[in-house]
Enzyme design. Structure first.
Site, mmCIF file in Angstrom:
data_model
loop_
_atom_site.group_PDB
_atom_site.id
_atom_site.type_symbol
_atom_site.label_atom_id
_atom_site.label_comp_id
_atom_site.label_asym_id
_atom_site.label_seq_id
_atom_site.Cartn_x
_atom_site.Cartn_y
_atom_site.Cartn_z
ATOM 1 N N THR A 45 44.175 24.544 32.227
ATOM 2 C CA THR A 45 44.735 23.234 31.906
ATOM 3 C C THR A 45 46.111 23.064 32.522
ATOM 4 O O THR A 45 46.544 21.936 32.790
ATOM 5 C CB THR A 45 44.788 23.047 30.382
ATOM 6 O OG1 THR A 45 43.495 23.332 29.835
ATOM 7 C CG2 THR A 45 45.183 21.638 29.990
ATOM 8 N N TYR A 133 39.620 36.224 29.476
ATOM 9 C CA TYR A 133 39.248 34.803 29.497
ATOM 10 C C TYR A 133 37.945 34.652 30.269
ATOM 11 O O TYR A 133 37.924 34.809 31.493
ATOM 12 C CB TYR A 133 40.388 34.010 30.141
ATOM 13 C CG TYR A 133 40.173 32.532 30.341
ATOM 14 C CD1 TYR A 133 39.159 31.829 29.711
ATOM 15 C CD2 TYR A 133 41.033 31.817 31.177
ATOM 16 C CE1 TYR A 133 38.988 30.470 29.903
ATOM 17 C CE2 TYR A 133 40.874 30.454 31.379
ATOM 18 C CZ TYR A 133 39.848 29.787 30.742
ATOM 19 O OH TYR A 133 39.685 28.442 30.943
ATOM 20 N N LYS A 161 39.211 34.982 25.093
ATOM 21 C CA LYS A 161 38.944 33.544 25.030
ATOM 22 C C LYS A 161 37.559 33.334 25.623
ATOM 23 O O LYS A 161 37.354 33.513 26.830
ATOM 24 C CB LYS A 161 39.998 32.762 25.819
ATOM 25 C CG LYS A 161 39.716 31.269 25.906
ATOM 26 C CD LYS A 161 40.724 30.580 26.824
ATOM 27 C CE LYS A 161 40.391 29.091 26.967
ATOM 28 N NZ LYS A 161 41.339 28.405 27.892
ATOM 29 N N ILE A 203 41.967 28.225 21.813
ATOM 30 C CA ILE A 203 42.894 27.860 22.883
ATOM 31 C C ILE A 203 42.419 26.496 23.359
ATOM 32 O O ILE A 203 41.412 26.376 24.045
ATOM 33 C CB ILE A 203 42.917 28.926 23.988
ATOM 34 C CG1 ILE A 203 43.421 30.254 23.393
ATOM 35 C CG2 ILE A 203 43.816 28.480 25.147
ATOM 36 C CD1 ILE A 203 43.419 31.428 24.349
#
EC number: 4.3.3.7
Length: 292
Positions: A45, A133, A161, A203
């Site tokens: 992001t 992640y 994540k 997250i």
């Protein structure tokens, strides 16, 4: 180690693509004032693929300096080069980050053994808590639960994540890893269920624009209060959908611009949100009383 609503922070930019440092500091304060539990900076992001290395490191430093210990800062430091990921992770440690988020190497599509050795090398090289992640829709490479379990034996690999909507996979990771590793959702639409099965937080993209609501949802979900969590989650569903009307972070940056928090800047190859989605996103923001 970390829990609750962890915002996947955007990186504010001016219309010409230059980084907006004042806007970045303003966002940090906005999240502290609105209950966000941790900031995750320079991840997907945060447009990390289009940041120069020196910009990437400065963003981490600016966020850490502005946070002043008021909430944890987790820095995205993943790369598809193990050496580069080590360098970014070391820079994050030196900048004062509390932990790092390391994406699965993208494009070169390593084997599970390659993934294990990649993350092991970074963890052994840099003594900072590290969160794996997994986002196979972006990386074209899937970190399997069995490999996660092997990595959980490394003391400073503290979480993952998991950016899928697969609740069964979340359960499998928890069963294989026990208390050696924390599970975090990387999909807003699945975050509530992840926490209700034993995950420690999310997250979140949505937390950029609705930090109080996402924090409240996380709080009750972590308490095991399904009814209260579902009430908030159901209310947020239109916002989840609108924020992914185009690829992230295009819609969320436009939403923050509409809220008056950042300038309307994004770097190519990403572009400003298509006009046909403007009213959809405005309506979702109004429904949550973010816009009047």
């Amino acid at each position: 180690m970390f829990h609750g609503s962890m915002v996947a922070l955007v990186t504010p930019m001016h219309p010409d693509g230059a980084l907006d440092w004042e806007g970045l500091r303003r966002l940090v304060d906005f999240h502290i004032e609105n209950g966000t539990d941790a900031i995750v900076t320079v991840g997907t992001t945060g447009e990390s693929p289009t940041l120069e290395v020196k910009e990437h490191i400065r963003v981490i430093r600016e966020v850490v300096d502005q946070a002043q210990g008021r909430l944890p800062v987790i820095a995205g430091t993943g790369a598809n080069s193990t050496r580069e990921a080590e360098e970014l992770t070391r820079a994050a440690l030196e900048a004062g980050a509390d932990a790092c988020l390391l994406v699965v190497p993208y494009y070169n599509r390593p084997t599970q053994e390659g993934l294990y050795l990649h993350f092991k090398a970074i963890a052994e090289a840099v003594p900072i808590p590290q969160i794996l992640y997994n986002v196979p829709t972006r990386t074209a490479c899937d970190l399997l639960p069995e490999t996660v379990a092997r990595l959980a034996d490394i003391s400073n690999i503290v979480g993952i994540k998991e950016a899928t909507e697969d609740i069964a996979r979340g359960r499998q990771i928890l069963e294989l890893c026990g208390d050696k590793l924390d599970l975090y959702s990387g999909e807003d639409s699945a975050a509530m269920e992840y926490m209700l099965i034993g995950g420690r937080g999310t997250i979140s993209v949505t937390a950029n624009v609705a930090p109080k609501a996402v924090h409240e949802m996380c709080t009750v979900a972590l308490q095991g209060n399904r009814k209260a969590a579902e009430a908030i989650n159901t209310r947020l569903c239109p916002l989840y959908a609108a924020l992914f009307s185009e690829v992230n972070p295009i819609p969320v940056k436009w939403a923050l611009y509409e809220m008056g928090l950042i300038a309307q800047g994004i770097r190519l190859p990403l572009t400003v949100l298509s006009e046909r989605y403007h009213e959809l996103l405005r309506q979702a923001l109004r429904q949550e009383q973010i816009l009047q």
